[in-house]
Scaffold this motif. Structure first.
Motif, PDB file in Angstrom:
ATOM      1  N   SER A 109       0.838  -1.198   0.000  1.00 27.36           N
ATOM      2  CA  SER A 109       0.000   0.000   0.000  1.00 27.36           C
ATOM      3  C   SER A 109       0.878   1.255   0.000  1.00 27.36           C
ATOM      4  CB  SER A 109      -0.917   0.007   1.225  1.00 27.36           C
ATOM      5  OG  SER A 109      -0.155   0.188   2.402  1.00 27.36           O
ATOM      6  N   THR A 110       0.310   2.350  -0.460  1.00 28.46           N
ATOM      7  CA  THR A 110       1.029   3.621  -0.517  1.00 28.46           C
ATOM      8  C   THR A 110       1.423   4.073   0.876  1.00 28.46           C
ATOM      9  OG1 THR A 110      -0.473   4.145  -2.326  1.00 28.46           O
ATOM     10  CG2 THR A 110       0.951   5.896  -1.587  1.00 28.46           C
ATOM     11  N   THR A 111       0.549   3.844   1.828  1.00 29.38           N
ATOM     12  CA  THR A 111       0.828   4.204   3.226  1.00 29.38           C
ATOM     13  C   THR A 111       2.052   3.456   3.729  1.00 29.38           C
ATOM     14  OG1 THR A 111      -1.567   4.320   3.517  1.00 29.38           O
ATOM     15  CG2 THR A 111      -0.222   4.466   5.497  1.00 29.38           C
ATOM     16  N   ARG A 112       2.124   2.190   3.391  1.00 31.26           N
ATOM     17  CA  ARG A 112       3.228   1.342   3.838  1.00 31.26           C
ATOM     18  C   ARG A 112       4.551   1.773   3.205  1.00 31.26           C
ATOM     19  NH1 ARG A 112       2.968  -5.135   2.943  1.00 31.26           N
ATOM     20  NH2 ARG A 112       5.079  -5.675   3.523  1.00 31.26           N
ATOM     21  N   THR A 113       4.545   2.025   1.907  1.00 35.54           N
ATOM     22  CA  THR A 113       5.786   2.445   1.232  1.00 35.54           C
ATOM     23  C   THR A 113       6.239   3.821   1.721  1.00 35.54           C
ATOM     24  OG1 THR A 113       4.497   3.232  -0.658  1.00 35.54           O
ATOM     25  CG2 THR A 113       5.506   1.073  -0.860  1.00 35.54           C
ATOM     26  N   ARG A 114       5.299   4.707   2.016  1.00 38.39           N
ATOM     27  CA  ARG A 114       5.635   6.021   2.542  1.00 38.39           C
ATOM     28  C   ARG A 114       6.255   5.907   3.931  1.00 38.39           C
ATOM     29  NH1 ARG A 114       0.825   8.327   3.024  1.00 38.39           N
ATOM     30  NH2 ARG A 114       0.433   8.220   0.793  1.00 38.39           N
ATOM     31  N   ARG A 115       5.704   5.015   4.746  1.00 35.06           N
ATOM     32  CA  ARG A 115       6.234   4.776   6.092  1.00 35.06           C
ATOM     33  C   ARG A 115       7.642   4.206   6.039  1.00 35.06           C
ATOM     34  NH1 ARG A 115       6.230   0.195   8.891  1.00 35.06           N
ATOM     35  NH2 ARG A 115       4.674  -0.778   7.547  1.00 35.06           N
ATOM     36  N   LEU A 116       7.902   3.349   5.039  1.00 38.14           N
ATOM     37  CA  LEU A 116       9.216   2.723   4.889  1.00 38.14           C
ATOM     38  C   LEU A 116      10.264   3.680   4.322  1.00 38.14           C
ATOM     39  CD1 LEU A 116       8.078  -0.735   3.465  1.00 38.14           C
ATOM     40  CD2 LEU A 116       8.939  -0.296   5.758  1.00 38.14           C
ATOM     41  N   SER A 117       9.825   4.815   3.783  1.00 40.77           N
ATOM     42  CA  SER A 117      10.750   5.787   3.192  1.00 40.77           C
ATOM     43  C   SER A 117      11.539   6.569   4.240  1.00 40.77           C
ATOM     44  CB  SER A 117       9.989   6.783   2.323  1.00 40.77           C
ATOM     45  OG  SER A 117       9.394   6.123   1.236  1.00 40.77           O
ATOM     46  N   VAL A 118      10.978   6.682   5.443  1.00 38.27           N
ATOM     47  CA  VAL A 118      11.596   7.489   6.499  1.00 38.27           C
ATOM     48  C   VAL A 118      12.811   6.763   7.073  1.00 38.27           C
ATOM     49  CG1 VAL A 118      11.167   8.660   8.700  1.00 38.27           C
ATOM     50  CG2 VAL A 118       9.323   8.402   7.053  1.00 38.27           C
ATOM     51  N   ASP A 119      13.927   7.495   7.230  1.00 37.39           N
ATOM     52  CA  ASP A 119      15.127   6.929   7.829  1.00 37.39           C
ATOM     53  C   ASP A 119      14.916   6.676   9.316  1.00 37.39           C
ATOM     54  OD1 ASP A 119      16.332   7.045   5.409  1.00 37.39           O
ATOM     55  OD2 ASP A 119      17.639   8.735   5.881  1.00 37.39           O
ATOM     56  N   LYS A 120      15.542   5.619   9.820  1.00 39.47           N
ATOM     57  CA  LYS A 120      15.432   5.266  11.231  1.00 39.47           C
ATOM     58  C   LYS A 120      16.770   5.487  11.927  1.00 39.47           C
ATOM     59  CE  LYS A 120      11.300   3.438  10.789  1.00 39.47           C
ATOM     60  NZ  LYS A 120      10.120   3.767  11.493  1.00 39.47           N
ATOM     61  N   ALA A 121      16.728   5.700  13.238  1.00 38.85           N
ATOM     62  CA  ALA A 121      17.946   5.824  14.039  1.00 38.85           C
ATOM     63  C   ALA A 121      18.405   4.434  14.451  1.00 38.85           C
ATOM     64  CB  ALA A 121      17.677   6.668  15.274  1.00 38.85           C
ATOM     65  N   LEU A 122      19.696   4.229  14.474  1.00 37.14           N
ATOM     66  CA  LEU A 122      20.258   2.956  14.912  1.00 37.14           C
ATOM     67  C   LEU A 122      20.128   2.857  16.426  1.00 37.14           C
ATOM     68  CD1 LEU A 122      21.455   1.180  12.709  1.00 37.14           C
ATOM     69  CD2 LEU A 122      23.693   1.648  13.616  1.00 37.14           C
TER      70      LEU A 122
END
Length: 68
Positions: free
Chosen positions: A37-50
């Protein structure tokens, strides 16, 4: 003693921010995105902190570790 080399794999995957935190890309957005889903791909685009023990390990590989 020779200079310590930066780990090539680590430098491609992790970035050090201005405040010294380590950021990484979220897994799961490389391929097979058509059915996600677009929501899921958008959420996965954000960088995360280690987090946690990974930070110490990555700092050592990048040559940024200051400690004993």
């Amino acid at each position: 003693m020779p200079k310590m080399k930066t780990h090539s794999g680590a430098k491609k995957r992790v970035k050090v921010t201005g405040t010294g935190k380590l950021t990484r890309r979220q897994a799961g957005k490389r391929h097979l995105n058509e059915h996600k889903s677009t929501t899921r791909t958008r959420r996965l685009s954000v960088d995360k902190a280690l987090e946690g023990a990974d930070v110490k390990k990555m700092r050592k590989l990048l040559g940024k570790y200051k400690g004993k």
